[in-house]
Design an enzyme around this catalytic site. Structure first.
Site, mmCIF file in Angstrom:
data_model
loop_
_atom_site.group_PDB
_atom_site.id
_atom_site.type_symbol
_atom_site.label_atom_id
_atom_site.label_comp_id
_atom_site.label_asym_id
_atom_site.label_seq_id
_atom_site.Cartn_x
_atom_site.Cartn_y
_atom_site.Cartn_z
ATOM 1 N N HIS A 1 -44.900 -2.909 15.283
ATOM 2 C CA HIS A 1 -45.726 -1.698 15.188
ATOM 3 C C HIS A 1 -45.469 -0.822 16.408
ATOM 4 O O HIS A 1 -45.416 -1.329 17.534
ATOM 5 C CB HIS A 1 -47.209 -2.095 15.140
ATOM 6 C CG HIS A 1 -48.141 -0.928 15.223
ATOM 7 N ND1 HIS A 1 -48.413 -0.128 14.131
ATOM 8 C CD2 HIS A 1 -48.852 -0.415 16.267
ATOM 9 C CE1 HIS A 1 -49.258 0.816 14.501
ATOM 10 N NE2 HIS A 1 -49.554 0.661 15.793
ATOM 11 N N GLY A 60 -18.490 10.636 -11.290
ATOM 12 C CA GLY A 60 -18.067 9.245 -11.347
ATOM 13 C C GLY A 60 -16.608 9.069 -10.979
ATOM 14 O O GLY A 60 -15.892 10.037 -10.695
ATOM 15 N N ARG A 61 -16.165 7.823 -11.002
ATOM 16 C CA ARG A 61 -14.809 7.494 -10.609
ATOM 17 C C ARG A 61 -14.162 6.617 -11.668
ATOM 18 O O ARG A 61 -14.831 5.839 -12.356
ATOM 19 C CB ARG A 61 -14.789 6.785 -9.245
ATOM 20 C CG ARG A 61 -15.346 7.649 -8.115
ATOM 21 C CD ARG A 61 -15.219 6.955 -6.771
ATOM 22 N NE ARG A 61 -13.831 6.789 -6.361
ATOM 23 C CZ ARG A 61 -13.118 7.717 -5.726
ATOM 24 N NH1 ARG A 61 -13.666 8.906 -5.438
ATOM 25 N NH2 ARG A 61 -11.878 7.479 -5.386
ATOM 26 N N GLY A 86 -23.166 16.337 -11.240
ATOM 27 C CA GLY A 86 -23.309 14.899 -11.087
ATOM 28 C C GLY A 86 -24.405 14.550 -10.111
ATOM 29 O O GLY A 86 -24.313 14.901 -8.929
ATOM 30 N N GLU A 93 0.850 -1.200 0.000
ATOM 31 C CA GLU A 93 0.000 0.000 0.000
ATOM 32 C C GLU A 93 0.881 1.243 0.000
ATOM 33 O O GLU A 93 1.751 1.375 0.856
ATOM 34 C CB GLU A 93 -0.928 -0.004 1.210
ATOM 35 C CG GLU A 93 -1.707 1.278 1.428
ATOM 36 C CD GLU A 93 -2.528 1.693 0.215
ATOM 37 O OE1 GLU A 93 -2.306 2.820 -0.281
ATOM 38 O OE2 GLU A 93 -3.377 0.892 -0.228
ATOM 39 N N ILE A 135 -23.070 10.026 -5.023
ATOM 40 C CA ILE A 135 -22.107 10.924 -4.385
ATOM 41 C C ILE A 135 -22.548 12.374 -4.521
ATOM 42 O O ILE A 135 -22.543 13.138 -3.555
ATOM 43 C CB ILE A 135 -20.702 10.715 -4.987
ATOM 44 C CG1 ILE A 135 -20.186 9.312 -4.674
ATOM 45 C CG2 ILE A 135 -19.723 11.753 -4.456
ATOM 46 C CD1 ILE A 135 -18.877 8.967 -5.353
#
Length: 484
Positions: free
Chosen positions: A462, A286-287, A195, A51, A199
């Protein structure tokens, strides 16, 4: 995952301490990557996780967790107004202490981050910090650590980044992406959101709760266009009722940076050119999958025309190169780009690499949630998708205000069920308050191929919002009390 679950931080392993020939090498430590690593380690495999940033990925550090923390704060702000205006509680909001809000958000992220690191350490996953690239079908080079060889397989889990529009460049203040919107300075007085997917809708909702004038622009003819059309309609109605200027079927044309904001030009659905000035322009269109520097060609791989790494075998999420698997945002549709889907993908791949027979991910049974106000939550097929696939469809809808608890909340909303005539439930779609906490039942209904009569036998408490779900199924089963 919390700090208490596992408090030890994942060490940065000296190269000499890391197994150079582990069973599994995972590239990327987001939700898909670390879930793969943890499950593989639990099955007795040795794992190296590479990472280059922080384990936890976008979801933990820039997406799911911090944004939902902020949306919870927004819900509290909205609650003060509701208390005063609807319930006679003489509450007032003096101001929002932005630094205090940010500190709470960051504390939640930090504790979750330590929890993930602790889990990896406890599982004896070797986390190596550095950029990784493929050097062959079984070999990976990690900057600062050298080369590793995987005995069983390599898992690609490098995630995604926000897409930008031509002519726009984020500066972190006037123009921001969904990755850095929460970290921009202070609260703007006005926001233009480009967008209208999940998101964009969430950020529009948050900023409106915090008092900003919000314009939400979506190129498609409706918001959250992948959801059921009735979900889009009810969501749009709820956002407009809150004062958000929703422009669907609209196109962004250009933007001019001002000293303290942005002047943007859009073409409306009617073909009119409109100028919108805002203190902040938030791009949420978007990604895109991240593969730069991964050197896929060295292992015999390539992306598709959209930049995804497509599996040759969806049941195993294995690429055309045996032993190399893909999870998370690198996967094309039908994968959903959702953190909880990547968890399932990680489990599947880890179990596959361990030699276990693992069921493939059922993407139709993965829940989808938008955490705006109102919220949306759905699972399974939309009505249009079900009809397009040739199903003989029956549909039943019920407003949340038809049950007492829905009247208490007073925010409207709807339950919509799509089913095969005399057959199984194909999809469940919810709009309203707290429906993100109601979708689990419907996930089981769709995932286990239940029929309306199966659900109708179960009694819903309920008064609850979920009564509306129960009543919808009772009606489809011919036993409805409040619908005919």
């Amino acid at each position: 995952m919390t700090e208490n679950a596992a408090s030890a931080a994942t060490p940065v392993h000296p190269t000499s301490d890391v197994d150079r020939v582990p069973d599994v090498i995972v590239i990327g430590g987001g939700t898909g990557g670390y879930s793969t690593a943890l499950r593989a380690a639990a099955l007795g495999l040795t794992v190296v996780l590479a990472e280059r940033d922080k384990v936890g990925g976008t979801c933990l550090h820039r997406g799911c967790i911090p944004s939902k923390a902020m949306l919870h704060a927004a819900e509290l702000v909205d609650g003060i107004a509701e208390a005063r205006e609807r319930w006679g509680v003489k509450a007032t909001l003096d101001s929002v202490d932005w630094p205090a809000l940010v500190a709470t958000r960051d504390d939640i992220v930090s504790r979750n981050h330590k929890g993930v690191e602790g889990h990896l350490s406890h599982a004896r996953v070797a986390v190596v910090r550095g950029s990784a690239r493929l050097t062959g079908p079984r070999t990976v080079h990690v900057d600062g650590h050298g080369e590793f060889t995987a005995q069983r397989g390599i898992v690609l889990a490098t995630g995604s980044r926000p897409r930008m529009l031509p002519g726009l460049e984020a500066d972190g203040r006037r123009v921001v992406t969904s990755d850095d919107a929460l970290f921009a300075p202070g609260l703007p007085q006005s926001v233009l959101v480009l967008g209208g997917g999940a998101i964009g809708v969430e950020y529009a909702s948050f900023h409106r709760s915090m008092g900003a004038d919000v314009t939400l622009v979506e190129a498609a003819d409706r918001l959250v266009p992948l959801e059921d059309a009735d979900v889009s309609r009810h969501l749009t109605r709820g956002l407009k009722k809150r004062g958000i200027d929703v422009q669907t079927g609209a196109r962004f044309l250009s933007a001019e940076l001002l000293e303290n904001g942005v002047r943007a030009t859009v073409r409306t659905a009617r073909g009119e050119t409109r100028t919108v000035e805002a203190e902040r322009l938030l791009v949420a269109v978007g990604r895109a999958p991240v593969t730069d520097g991964l050197d896929l060609a060295a292992a015999g791989l390539a992306t598709d025309e959209r930049g995804f790494v497509a599996p040759a075998d969806w049941a195993r999420l294995e690429t055309a190169v045996p032993g190399i698997h893909v999870v998370g945002d690198l996967l094309p549709p039908p994968s959903l780009g959702l953190a909880h889907a990547s968890f399932a993908e990680g489990l599947l791949v880890a179990e596959t690499l361990a030699g276990l027979a693992s069921p493939p991910v059922d993407y139709a049974a993965v829940p989808r949630v938008t955490y705006s106000s109102p919220q949306t939550a759905s699972v399974g097929l939309t009505e249009a998708d079900a009809r397009n696939r040739g199903h003989d469809v029956v549909v039943n809808s019920m407003p949340l205000t038809a049950v007492a608890k829905g009247m208490v909340h007073g925010q409207g909303g709807v339950v919509k069920v799509v089913a095969e005539r005399d057959g199984q439930v194909l999809g469940v779609h919810l709009v309203g308050p707290h429906v993100s906490e109601m979708i689990a039942e419907s996930q089981l209904i769709v995932g286990w191929d239940a029929e309306p009569s199966d659900v109708a036998h179960h009694i819903h408490a309920h008064p609850t919002l979920s009564e509306a779900v129960g009543e919808t199924f009772l009606t489809l089963a011919g036993r409805g009390l409040h619908q005919q």
